[in-house]
Design a protein around this motif. Structure first.
Motif, PDB file in Angstrom:
ATOM      1  N   ASN A   1       3.849  -2.972   1.239  1.00 17.99           N
ATOM      2  CA  ASN A   1       3.322  -3.069  -0.118  1.00 17.99           C
ATOM      3  C   ASN A   1       2.140  -4.035  -0.153  1.00 17.99           C
ATOM      4  O   ASN A   1       2.305  -5.231  -0.322  1.00 17.99           O
ATOM      5  CB  ASN A   1       4.414  -3.519  -1.081  1.00 17.99           C
ATOM      6  CG  ASN A   1       5.461  -2.447  -1.272  1.00 17.99           C
ATOM      7  OD1 ASN A   1       5.195  -1.274  -1.058  1.00 17.99           O
ATOM      8  ND2 ASN A   1       6.642  -2.835  -1.678  1.00 17.99           N
TER       9      ASN A   1
ATOM     10  N   LYS B   1       9.236  -1.664 -12.852  1.00 15.24           N
ATOM     11  CA  LYS B   1       9.591  -2.594 -11.787  1.00 15.24           C
ATOM     12  C   LYS B   1       8.672  -2.366 -10.587  1.00 15.24           C
ATOM     13  O   LYS B   1       8.111  -1.282 -10.413  1.00 15.24           O
ATOM     14  CB  LYS B   1      11.043  -2.378 -11.347  1.00 15.24           C
ATOM     15  CG  LYS B   1      12.066  -2.500 -12.461  1.00 15.24           C
ATOM     16  CD  LYS B   1      12.263  -3.923 -12.876  1.00 15.24           C
ATOM     17  CE  LYS B   1      13.370  -4.033 -13.889  1.00 15.24           C
ATOM     18  NZ  LYS B   1      13.004  -4.493 -15.173  1.00 15.24           N
ATOM     19  N   GLU B   2       8.562  -3.378  -9.769  1.00 13.50           N
ATOM     20  CA  GLU B   2       7.760  -3.272  -8.552  1.00 13.50           C
ATOM     21  C   GLU B   2       8.277  -2.117  -7.699  1.00 13.50           C
ATOM     22  O   GLU B   2       9.467  -2.001  -7.451  1.00 13.50           O
ATOM     23  CB  GLU B   2       7.852  -4.578  -7.764  1.00 13.50           C
ATOM     24  CG  GLU B   2       7.019  -4.584  -6.517  1.00 13.50           C
ATOM     25  CD  GLU B   2       7.086  -5.904  -5.768  1.00 13.50           C
ATOM     26  OE1 GLU B   2       6.708  -5.915  -4.588  1.00 13.50           O
ATOM     27  OE2 GLU B   2       7.523  -6.905  -6.352  1.00 13.50           O
TER      28      GLU B   2
ATOM     29  N   GLY C   1       2.654  -2.192  -8.740  1.00 14.79           N
ATOM     30  CA  GLY C   1       2.821  -3.503  -8.119  1.00 14.79           C
ATOM     31  C   GLY C   1       3.404  -4.493  -9.106  1.00 14.79           C
ATOM     32  O   GLY C   1       4.599  -4.759  -9.123  1.00 14.79           O
ATOM     33  N   LYS C   2       2.539  -5.021  -9.970  1.00 19.29           N
ATOM     34  CA  LYS C   2       2.993  -5.971 -10.984  1.00 19.29           C
ATOM     35  C   LYS C   2       1.885  -6.173 -12.007  1.00 19.29           C
ATOM     36  O   LYS C   2       0.733  -5.840 -11.776  1.00 19.29           O
ATOM     37  CB  LYS C   2       3.362  -7.304 -10.350  1.00 19.29           C
ATOM     38  CG  LYS C   2       2.183  -8.030  -9.697  1.00 19.29           C
ATOM     39  CD  LYS C   2       2.618  -9.350  -9.099  1.00 19.29           C
ATOM     40  CE  LYS C   2       1.451 -10.047  -8.439  1.00 19.29           C
ATOM     41  NZ  LYS C   2       1.815 -11.332  -7.895  1.00 19.29           N
TER      42      LYS C   2
ATOM     43  N   TYR D   1      -0.139  -0.472  -5.473  1.00 12.69           N
ATOM     44  CA  TYR D   1      -0.146  -0.661  -4.021  1.00 12.69           C
ATOM     45  C   TYR D   1      -1.020   0.378  -3.337  1.00 12.69           C
ATOM     46  O   TYR D   1      -1.173   1.506  -3.820  1.00 12.69           O
ATOM     47  CB  TYR D   1       1.269  -0.591  -3.467  1.00 12.69           C
ATOM     48  CG  TYR D   1       2.115  -1.772  -3.857  1.00 12.69           C
ATOM     49  CD1 TYR D   1       1.662  -3.071  -3.661  1.00 12.69           C
ATOM     50  CD2 TYR D   1       3.364  -1.598  -4.421  1.00 12.69           C
ATOM     51  CE1 TYR D   1       2.423  -4.156  -4.024  1.00 12.69           C
ATOM     52  CE2 TYR D   1       4.145  -2.679  -4.781  1.00 12.69           C
ATOM     53  CZ  TYR D   1       3.666  -3.960  -4.574  1.00 12.69           C
ATOM     54  OH  TYR D   1       4.419  -5.034  -4.940  1.00 12.69           O
TER      55      TYR D   1
END
Length: 188
Positions: A124, A146-147, A92-93, A117
């Motif tokens: 997401n 990256k996401e 996700g982040k 996620y």
């Protein structure tokens, strides 16, 4: 009686379906077994006069990780407390979720958390019930994440504060890059 049978059948489908997801395709099993089945450490006999460095090498054992679906850990985190786990998930982040919480302390000065996620959702949706922590030093090496990237990560469940699993992440491996979805534009 029919309700009991349908409940049992539903539970069996859920258990076998979720278990199959944890070990699903993409050649990930090769990567997972590489993580979980490390060869035994080659050691030399230790004598009284052997240096301390050699004694440390002898005491190291290969680490065994339980590869499992993240939803199973979230559903029963107490079953995994102090256990080594590995999971495949969609990144996700990076975030600050759960940092500096005293019952499961990980300082925001030395750690950063990240989100994955939910594997059971089409969109997401972050699995915020799972608190994942990595050292800032290790996170600096992951700036290319990256996401939406698929990752395989290993770690230890160190707490179940608030009924959630809190995991110290040992390693993160990027499996493949998620291809961005094309935005459709309606022109009328």
């Amino acid at each position: 009686m029919n309700k009991k049978i349908s409940y049992i059948l539903g539970l069996m489908v859920l258990v076998f379906g979720v278990g199959a997801y944890a070990f699903a395709g993409d050649g990930v099993m090769d990567r997972i077994s590489a993580v979980t089945s490390a060869p035994p450490a080659q050691t030399e006999p230790v004598t009284k006069d052997a240096p301390a460095q050699n004694q440390e090498q002898v005491q190291q054992q290969p680490v065994q990780y339980h590869c499992i679906n993240p939803l199973i850990i979230v559903k029963s985190p107490n079953n995994f407390l102090n256990k080594k786990v590995c999971m495949k998930a969609k990144f996700g982040k990076f975030a600050t979720l759960g940092l500096d919480y005293k019952p499961a302390m990980r300082s925001s000065e030395t750690h950063i958390s990240f989100l994955i996620y939910r594997p059971d959702a089409e969109n997401n949706i972050p699995l915020s019930e799972m608190k994942l922590f990595v050292t800032r030093k290790a996170a600096e090496k992951l700036i290319d994440l990256k996401e939406g990237d698929m990752i395989l990560f290993t770690g230890t469940v160190f707490s179940t504060a608030l009924g959630d699993p809190w995991i110290d992440v040992d390693s993160i491996t990027k499996l493949n890059k998620e291809t961005p979805k094309k935005a459709s534009q309606d022109v009328k």
